[in-house]
Design an enzyme around this catalytic site. Structure first.
Site, short mmCIF file in Angstrom:
data_model
loop_
_atom_site.label_atom_id
_atom_site.label_comp_id
_atom_site.label_asym_id
_atom_site.label_seq_id
_atom_site.Cartn_x
_atom_site.Cartn_y
_atom_site.Cartn_z
N VAL A 11 0.87 -1.24 0.26
CA VAL A 11 -0.29 0.29 0.00
C VAL A 11 0.74 0.95 0.14
O VAL A 11 0.66 2.34 -0.76
CB VAL A 11 -1.06 -0.36 1.09
CG1 VAL A 11 -1.72 1.48 1.14
CG2 VAL A 11 -2.06 -1.37 1.20
N GLY A 12 1.82 1.36 0.59
CA GLY A 12 2.71 2.40 1.20
C GLY A 12 3.38 2.74 -0.40
O GLY A 12 3.57 4.00 -0.86
N ASP A 32 10.94 2.52 5.68
CA ASP A 32 10.79 0.55 6.22
C ASP A 32 11.73 0.62 7.19
O ASP A 32 12.81 0.84 7.34
CB ASP A 32 10.44 0.02 4.84
CG ASP A 32 9.86 -1.36 5.21
OD1 ASP A 32 8.46 -0.79 4.78
OD2 ASP A 32 10.28 -2.33 6.46
N ARG A 151 -15.11 1.31 -3.31
CA ARG A 151 -15.19 0.75 -3.88
C ARG A 151 -17.08 0.17 -3.89
O ARG A 151 -17.61 -1.20 -4.35
CB ARG A 151 -14.97 -0.85 -2.94
CG ARG A 151 -13.48 -1.48 -2.70
CD ARG A 151 -13.18 -2.24 -1.86
NE ARG A 151 -11.60 -2.50 -1.49
CZ ARG A 151 -11.04 -2.69 -0.43
NH1 ARG A 151 -11.06 -3.34 0.13
NH2 ARG A 151 -9.50 -2.97 -0.97
N HIS A 175 -14.18 0.83 9.75
CA HIS A 175 -13.72 0.44 8.45
C HIS A 175 -13.24 -1.35 8.49
O HIS A 175 -11.97 -2.00 9.08
CB HIS A 175 -12.20 0.98 7.66
CG HIS A 175 -10.97 0.39 7.18
ND1 HIS A 175 -11.76 0.90 5.63
CD2 HIS A 175 -10.12 -0.29 6.50
CE1 HIS A 175 -10.82 -0.49 5.83
NE2 HIS A 175 -10.12 -0.78 5.60
#
Ligand code: NAI
Length: 308
Positions: A11-12, A32, A151, A175
């Protein structure tokens, strides 16, 4: 303007890729914990500049928070994603420790920062980031509703054979597969209620498919998704950096709004250079109010795990 992304995983890195392609920030720092990982991803992306024609600079670092100093926005995606059969809530123990230490390091080097939390369970991680950072509430934004709403629009567009861009549809609440609330009664196709085109059964099917949207992808791919999560996160960051004032559903701290207090939950907010600027009230009927209250109860139970 500098944007930091913590966690150079799926995702990053996708968030960074979306941002550099659109020149949203002059500089992106990808950080990271895994030695060399962010450096590698950053170099790979930087090597697309000649092909895609962007000016943004991207730098990868291993746990070097000094490089993040002076960031306007940071995105936190560090942590573990879910595997097939897992819920987002099962990630809490590992991700809480990671999110807390990442927030401390970010704020130390960028005291005026706006933080966008992506790591799951996102509403609880956002609440934790707010409480542990001491930052004003408007500078902590949880990204989840923006993705869930995209979505939802996808499911509607498939059923209606319509362009997703013509649809107005939002998901509020937590979520989570069972806590999110796709507001089908408020959904329109170019201002016309979608209920004009869909049977009650079709509407229920769309709501269901939206709620299990993430889990469906996790079982297909083998790990959680990244293209739509990265695009949704980049859209939120862009609205901050470019002061666009776009309306998104995001997890923000509630102090009485929607009948809830001391909790982060997904509601419609305007996002601009201040972070989330203001909450947009909705006229919910009794059924949706009840769902929102149940969603809050579930998220609050998860928040209480942090206190144990
Ligand atoms: P991933 O495993 O591909 O990437 C996570 C990265 O975080 C790894 O590269 C890892 O080395 C790094 N990391 C771990 N601890 C760290 C630390 N202390 N400091 C810096 N980096 C650290 O996972 P992916 O798929 O990118 O997902 C990331 C998180 O986002 C997960 O918690 C996932 O559940 C969540 N997620 C949330 C969504 C949302 O809508 N809010 C949508 C999709 C994923």
């Amino acid at each position: 303007m500098k944007v930091t992304i913590v966690g150079a995983g799926a995702v990053g890195a996708t968030t960074a890729d979306n941002l550099i392609r659109r020149n949203v920030a002059e500089e992106i720092v990808l950080l990271d914990i895994k030695e060399g990982f962010a450096e590698g991803k950053a170099q790979d992306m930087a090597q697309t500049a000649a092909l895609l024609g962007f000016e943004s600079k991207i730098k990868g670092v291993t746990n070097d928070y000094l490089s993040t100093a002076g960031s306007t926005v940071a995105v936190i995606t560090s942590g573990i994603p879910r595997k097939p059969g897992m819920t987002r809530e099962e990630l809490i123990g590992t991700n809480a420790n990671i999110v807390k230490s990442v927030v401390e390091n970010l704020v130390k080097h960028s005291p005026d920062i706006i933080i966008v939390i992506v790591s799951n369970p996102m509403d609880t991680m956002t609440y934790l980031a707010l409480k542990s950072s001491g930052l004003p509430k408007n500078r902590i934004i949880g990204m989840g509703g923006t993705l869930d709403s995209a979505r939802f629009k996808y499911q509607l567009s498939e059923k209606l054979n319509a362009s997703a861009a013509d649809l107005n549809a939002i998901v509020i609440g937590g979520h989570g597969d069972t806590t999110m609330i796709p507001l089908i009664k408020h959904s329109t196709w170019n201002s016309i209620p979608v209920s004009n085109f869909l049977t009650a059964e079709e509407q229920a099917e769309i709501v269901h498919k939206t709620m299990v949207g993430g889990a469906t992808l996790t079982s297909l791919i083998g790990t959680s998704a990244w293209y739509a999560p990265g695009a949704a996160t980049a859209a939120v960051v862009e609205s901050i950096v470019r002061d666009q004032g776009k309306l998104f559903t995001a997890s923000v701290y509630l102090e009485g709004e929607f009948g809830q207090e001391d909790i982060n939950l997904g509601v419609p907010v305007v996002i601009n250079k201040k972070g989330w600027d203001r909450i947009i009230p909705l006229q919910l009927d009794e059924e949706d109010k009840e769902k929102f209250s149940k969603s809050a109860d579930a998220v609050r139970t998860m928040n209480n795990v942090l206190k144990e």
